[in-house]
Design a protein around this motif. Structure first.
Motif, PDB file in Angstrom:
ATOM      1  N   PHE A  23       1.791  -2.904   3.351  1.00 33.00           N
ATOM      2  CA  PHE A  23       2.943  -2.115   3.780  1.00 33.00           C
ATOM      3  C   PHE A  23       4.021  -2.090   2.700  1.00 33.00           C
ATOM      4  CE2 PHE A  23       7.246  -2.333   5.599  1.00 33.00           C
ATOM      5  CZ  PHE A  23       7.337  -1.032   6.065  1.00 33.00           C
ATOM      6  N   HIS A  24       4.292  -3.229   2.104  1.00 34.75           N
ATOM      7  CA  HIS A  24       5.322  -3.301   1.067  1.00 34.75           C
ATOM      8  C   HIS A  24       4.881  -2.578  -0.204  1.00 34.75           C
ATOM      9  CE1 HIS A  24       6.177  -6.680   3.812  1.00 34.75           C
ATOM     10  NE2 HIS A  24       7.434  -6.336   3.579  1.00 34.75           N
ATOM     11  N   ARG A  25       3.585  -2.581  -0.470  1.00 37.19           N
ATOM     12  CA  ARG A  25       3.084  -1.828  -1.614  1.00 37.19           C
ATOM     13  C   ARG A  25       3.349  -0.334  -1.403  1.00 37.19           C
ATOM     14  NH1 ARG A  25      -0.267  -3.699  -5.198  1.00 37.19           N
ATOM     15  NH2 ARG A  25      -0.877  -5.395  -3.786  1.00 37.19           N
ATOM     16  N   ARG A  26       3.090   0.149  -0.193  1.00 35.86           N
ATOM     17  CA  ARG A  26       3.342   1.565   0.108  1.00 35.86           C
ATOM     18  C   ARG A  26       4.827   1.881   0.035  1.00 35.86           C
ATOM     19  NH1 ARG A  26       2.133   3.048   5.255  1.00 35.86           N
ATOM     20  NH2 ARG A  26       1.754   0.933   6.023  1.00 35.86           N
ATOM     21  N   MET A  27       5.662   0.936   0.464  1.00 31.83           N
ATOM     22  CA  MET A  27       7.105   1.144   0.409  1.00 31.83           C
ATOM     23  C   MET A  27       7.575   1.268  -1.043  1.00 31.83           C
ATOM     24  SD  MET A  27      10.038  -0.907   2.535  1.00 31.83           S
ATOM     25  CE  MET A  27       9.675  -2.531   1.882  1.00 31.83           C
ATOM     26  N   LEU A  28       7.059   0.398  -1.925  1.00 34.59           N
ATOM     27  CA  LEU A  28       7.430   0.473  -3.339  1.00 34.59           C
ATOM     28  C   LEU A  28       6.891   1.736  -3.992  1.00 34.59           C
ATOM     29  CD1 LEU A  28       7.119  -3.099  -4.912  1.00 34.59           C
ATOM     30  CD2 LEU A  28       9.142  -1.653  -4.768  1.00 34.59           C
ATOM     31  N   GLU A  29       5.680   2.140  -3.615  1.00 35.68           N
ATOM     32  CA  GLU A  29       5.122   3.377  -4.170  1.00 35.68           C
ATOM     33  C   GLU A  29       6.017   4.568  -3.809  1.00 35.68           C
ATOM     34  OE1 GLU A  29       1.235   3.464  -2.535  1.00 35.68           O
ATOM     35  OE2 GLU A  29       0.355   2.179  -4.085  1.00 35.68           O
ATOM     36  N   HIS A  30       6.537   4.553  -2.579  1.00 31.95           N
ATOM     37  CA  HIS A  30       7.459   5.621  -2.167  1.00 31.95           C
ATOM     38  C   HIS A  30       8.723   5.602  -3.024  1.00 31.95           C
ATOM     39  CE1 HIS A  30      10.318   7.895   0.235  1.00 31.95           C
ATOM     40  NE2 HIS A  30      11.083   6.816   0.271  1.00 31.95           N
ATOM     41  N   VAL A  31       9.301   4.410  -3.215  1.00 33.61           N
ATOM     42  CA  VAL A  31      10.550   4.296  -3.977  1.00 33.61           C
ATOM     43  C   VAL A  31      10.389   4.848  -5.395  1.00 33.61           C
ATOM     44  CG1 VAL A  31      12.112   2.602  -5.036  1.00 33.61           C
ATOM     45  CG2 VAL A  31      11.482   2.388  -2.626  1.00 33.61           C
ATOM     46  N   HIS A  32       9.199   4.673  -5.969  1.00 32.70           N
ATOM     47  CA  HIS A  32       8.973   5.115  -7.344  1.00 32.70           C
ATOM     48  C   HIS A  32       8.335   6.499  -7.413  1.00 32.70           C
ATOM     49  CE1 HIS A  32      10.112   1.361  -9.365  1.00 32.70           C
ATOM     50  NE2 HIS A  32       9.631   0.759  -8.276  1.00 32.70           N
ATOM     51  N   SER A  33       8.188   7.168  -6.279  1.00 32.94           N
ATOM     52  CA  SER A  33       7.499   8.458  -6.266  1.00 32.94           C
ATOM     53  C   SER A  33       8.390   9.609  -6.700  1.00 32.94           C
ATOM     54  CB  SER A  33       6.947   8.746  -4.862  1.00 32.94           C
ATOM     55  OG  SER A  33       8.014   8.915  -3.922  1.00 32.94           O
ATOM     56  N   HIS A  45      12.138  -6.590   7.608  1.00 35.29           N
ATOM     57  CA  HIS A  45      10.904  -6.244   6.909  1.00 35.29           C
ATOM     58  C   HIS A  45      11.065  -6.272   5.391  1.00 35.29           C
ATOM     59  CE1 HIS A  45       9.597  -5.106  10.900  1.00 35.29           C
ATOM     60  NE2 HIS A  45       8.369  -4.951  10.439  1.00 35.29           N
ATOM     61  N   ALA A  46      12.083  -6.977   4.900  1.00 39.89           N
ATOM     62  CA  ALA A  46      12.267  -7.285   3.470  1.00 39.89           C
ATOM     63  C   ALA A  46      12.543  -6.061   2.607  1.00 39.89           C
ATOM     64  CB  ALA A  46      11.050  -8.044   2.923  1.00 39.89           C
ATOM     65  N   LYS A  47      13.095  -5.003   3.175  1.00 36.10           N
ATOM     66  CA  LYS A  47      13.368  -3.825   2.343  1.00 36.10           C
ATOM     67  C   LYS A  47      14.473  -4.105   1.327  1.00 36.10           C
ATOM     68  CE  LYS A  47      16.236  -1.673   5.992  1.00 36.10           C
ATOM     69  NZ  LYS A  47      15.998  -2.746   6.996  1.00 36.10           N
ATOM     70  N   SER A  48      15.519  -4.830   1.715  1.00 36.40           N
ATOM     71  CA  SER A  48      16.587  -5.160   0.760  1.00 36.40           C
ATOM     72  C   SER A  48      16.083  -6.135  -0.300  1.00 36.40           C
ATOM     73  CB  SER A  48      17.792  -5.756   1.488  1.00 36.40           C
ATOM     74  OG  SER A  48      18.412  -4.790   2.310  1.00 36.40           O
ATOM     75  N   THR A  49      15.300  -7.124   0.142  1.00 40.27           N
ATOM     76  CA  THR A  49      14.753  -8.096  -0.809  1.00 40.27           C
ATOM     77  C   THR A  49      13.889  -7.411  -1.853  1.00 40.27           C
ATOM     78  OG1 THR A  49      14.780  -9.869   0.840  1.00 40.27           O
ATOM     79  CG2 THR A  49      13.284 -10.128  -1.029  1.00 40.27           C
ATOM     80  N   LEU A  50      13.006  -6.524  -1.392  1.00 44.12           N
ATOM     81  CA  LEU A  50      12.047  -5.905  -2.303  1.00 44.12           C
ATOM     82  C   LEU A  50      12.677  -4.833  -3.182  1.00 44.12           C
ATOM     83  CD1 LEU A  50       9.057  -5.991  -3.029  1.00 44.12           C
ATOM     84  CD2 LEU A  50       8.653  -4.227  -1.317  1.00 44.12           C
ATOM     85  N   ILE A  51      13.483  -3.935  -2.566  1.00 41.37           N
ATOM     86  CA  ILE A  51      13.997  -2.779  -3.313  1.00 41.37           C
ATOM     87  C   ILE A  51      15.289  -3.107  -4.048  1.00 41.37           C
ATOM     88  CG2 ILE A  51      14.807  -0.394  -3.095  1.00 41.37           C
ATOM     89  CD1 ILE A  51      12.960  -0.132  -0.656  1.00 41.37           C
ATOM     90  N   THR A  52      16.222  -3.782  -3.345  1.00 46.98           N
ATOM     91  CA  THR A  52      17.520  -4.043  -3.974  1.00 46.98           C
ATOM     92  C   THR A  52      17.453  -5.191  -4.969  1.00 46.98           C
ATOM     93  OG1 THR A  52      18.598  -3.284  -1.941  1.00 46.98           O
ATOM     94  CG2 THR A  52      19.951  -4.484  -3.524  1.00 46.98           C
ATOM     95  N   VAL A  53      16.812  -6.285  -4.577  1.00 46.84           N
ATOM     96  CA  VAL A  53      16.830  -7.472  -5.435  1.00 46.84           C
ATOM     97  C   VAL A  53      15.673  -7.462  -6.433  1.00 46.84           C
ATOM     98  CG1 VAL A  53      16.811  -9.993  -5.493  1.00 46.84           C
ATOM     99  CG2 VAL A  53      18.030  -8.796  -3.663  1.00 46.84           C
ATOM    100  N   ILE A  54      14.442  -7.499  -5.914  1.00 46.97           N
ATOM    101  CA  ILE A  54      13.290  -7.641  -6.817  1.00 46.97           C
ATOM    102  C   ILE A  54      13.128  -6.425  -7.717  1.00 46.97           C
ATOM    103  CG2 ILE A  54      10.779  -7.854  -6.905  1.00 46.97           C
ATOM    104  CD1 ILE A  54      10.940  -9.496  -4.320  1.00 46.97           C
TER     105      ILE A  54
END
Length: 509
Positions: A23-33, A45-54
């Motif tokens: 799920f997080h892989r798909r979320m990151l793929e969307h962010v970079h699409s 669901h770690a959206k801030s952790t994954l997108i904002t921080v990492i």
């Protein structure tokens, strides 16, 4: 994702919970699409952790010269996120299990400039890869209230710009939208990425706005929008409603979702976990009430003729900006006997909306529409009601001087000091009693119903403010102010009697 795990975001090794997955892989793929993306995912669901921080840390690794804006609803939240990014870059990187190395040694261009002993929230910081390359820092914090003039970020993350406080009214919701619209031309280049993250708080908030923008791509899922872990398909045999599966059980499983639903208000759970807003807890109207007040057999074609009232709520500001419109509702008033309603006194007024319009512009725009469109198409229009305030004292005489609505009485409706919510409660009662009836279709019905159901979180309250002018009259029988005498035949009145024991009744059933 691997870089994030190396920075320390490894979840719970003992039970493999809170681990990044497909799920997080798909979320990151969307962010970079695409350059402009909106990610609407439930809390937890770690959206801030994954997108904002990492992802910001990883972007600095790849583009050390970049200028990254982190903006939130409040500056305090933005400063915490900027501080977390700073602390991770000032920490260790796990190269192999149990083998650690300071980030600044593995990647010297990520070394913090200034006092590296500090930790916690901060407004901004610079890294070695950007030092001496401009006055803007590598990462800096802002809120939706910040003035960004003079800043030109190469990347921006707008993390939870809307919250419960700034989503209560149209004006506050619009400020969040205005912030993003003002940010777009400030970005360093047209394709500089802007990533919005959030959950919805109201029907027409920033999440809805971005979903309608063709140049923005939105990734939106609710907490029960998952798939069968065995087949990968949502086959309807899951533990959730209608057999749904959890979106990401490693972060929120079915039992945890149900526990939250039981412990939270319906409004909060629907918006923050289902990502689908519902009427507020203090909502006056709900879909079931409107449905019950709708006569499925009643149409404008079979609606009996009768006198009509135009209810008008003028704009508060002369420019008639979005969210501040001229609200107009045309209501036909019919005695109960004309609708063949049993159990009502024959002279009981039944109010039937037949038209609803929101008009942009000032009072002149409303006057022209009333004169050129409404009056010609409503020959039974006999009275115009407008709230008895300063605007009415000017609008009424001005409309009469124009001389184009002859035969229509303009009446200032006095409503006292009651709040709009209080006045709407009388309409709620009228709908339950059957005094306010909606045909199954009429011009503007869908918009009027939307405003009713979404209040107090609707984009505009002008239509329902117009309808609320009936509030002191919905219980009134017989003649209404500003209308000609009722056409109720005396014979109809004679068949209505009063029983000393059973109340009102029809002698012949």
């Amino acid at each position: 994702m691997a870089f994030g795990e190396a920075l320390g975001y490894k979840g719970e090794p003992s039970n493999k919970r809170k681990r990044f997955g497909d799920f997080h892989r798909r979320m990151l793929e969307h962010v970079h699409s695409r350059p402009k993306t909106s990610t609407i995912v439930p809390r937890g669901h770690a959206k801030s952790t994954l997108i904002t921080v990492i992802d910001t840390c990883h972007h600095l690794l790849r583009h050390p010269e970049s200028r990254n804006l982190i903006a939130c609803a409040t500056l305090d939240l933005a400063r915490k996120l900027v501080g977390e990014i700073r602390d991770r870059l000032n920490g260790d990187l796990e190269l192999l299990p149990g083998l650690y190395m300071p980030v600044r040694e593995a990647f010297p261009w990520l070394a913090l400039q200034g006092d590296v002993r500090k930790s916690g929230p901060c407004d901004q910081f610079n890294i070695a890869g950007r030092a001496g390359k401009g006055r803007e820092p590598s990462v800096f914090a802002a809120s939706v209230e910040s003035n960004l003039a003079g800043n030109h970020p190469t990347r921006a993350v707008i993390d939870d710009p809307a919250n419960e406080q700034n989503s209560r009214t149209f004006t506050r919701r619009q400020k969040v939208i205005d912030f993003i619209e003002a940010l777009e031309p400030l970005m360093y280049a047209p394709d500089s990425p802007i990533n919005h993250i959030g959950t919805p708080w109201a029907f027409q908030d920033v999440t809805a706005f971005l979903s309608r923008r063709d140049d923005w791509a939105q990734f939106r899922f609710g907490v029960w929008d998952g798939t069968n872990p065995a087949s990968g398909q949502a086959d309807g045999e899951g533990p959730g409603p209608e057999g749904a599966w959890p979106l990401c059980p490693e972060f929120l499983n079915a039992d945890e979702i149900k526990e939250k639903e039981l412990g939270l208000s319906r409004t909060f759970f629907s918006a923050q976990y289902l990502c689908e807003p519902v009427p507020a807890e203090e909502a006056v109207f709900d879909p079931a009430l409107v449905a019950a007040a709708t006569d499925p057999d009643l149409t404008l074609k079979n609606l009996p003729d009768g006198h009509e009232i135009l209810l008008y709520d003028p704009v508060a500001r002369i420019e008639g900006a979005k969210g501040d419109l001229n609200g107009v509702v045309v209501v036909r008033v019919l005695p109960a006997h004309r609708l063949n309603l049993k159990g009502f006194p024959p002279d009981r007024n039944i109010f039937v909306p037949v038209r609803a319009v929101e008009l942009p512009g000032g009072a002149d725009a409303a006057a022209c529409w009333i004169e050129d469109v409404c009056v010609p198409s409503h020959p039974k229009l006999k009275s115009l009601w407008i709230e008895k305030v300063a605007s009415q004292s000017l609008f009424g005489p001005w409309l009469e001087e124009r001389g184009r609505i002859k035969g229509i009485k303009i009446r200032g409706q006095k409503i006292g000091n009651a709040s709009l919510t209080y006045r709407l409660m009388s309409l709620q009662t009228a709908m339950r009693k059957g005094y306010l009836v909606f045909p199954k279709e009429f011009p503007g019905r869908e918009l009027l119903v939307q405003r009713l159901i979404e209040y107090p979180l609707s984009d505009s309250d002008d239509l329902i403010s117009a309808l609320a002018l009936l509030s002191t009259m919905v219980e009134r029988r017989g003649e209404l102010p500003g209308l000609p005498a009722s056409d109720l035949p005396p014979s109809a009145l004679r068949v209505w009697n009063t029983s000393p024991t059973n109340g009102n009744y029809w002698p012949n059933g």
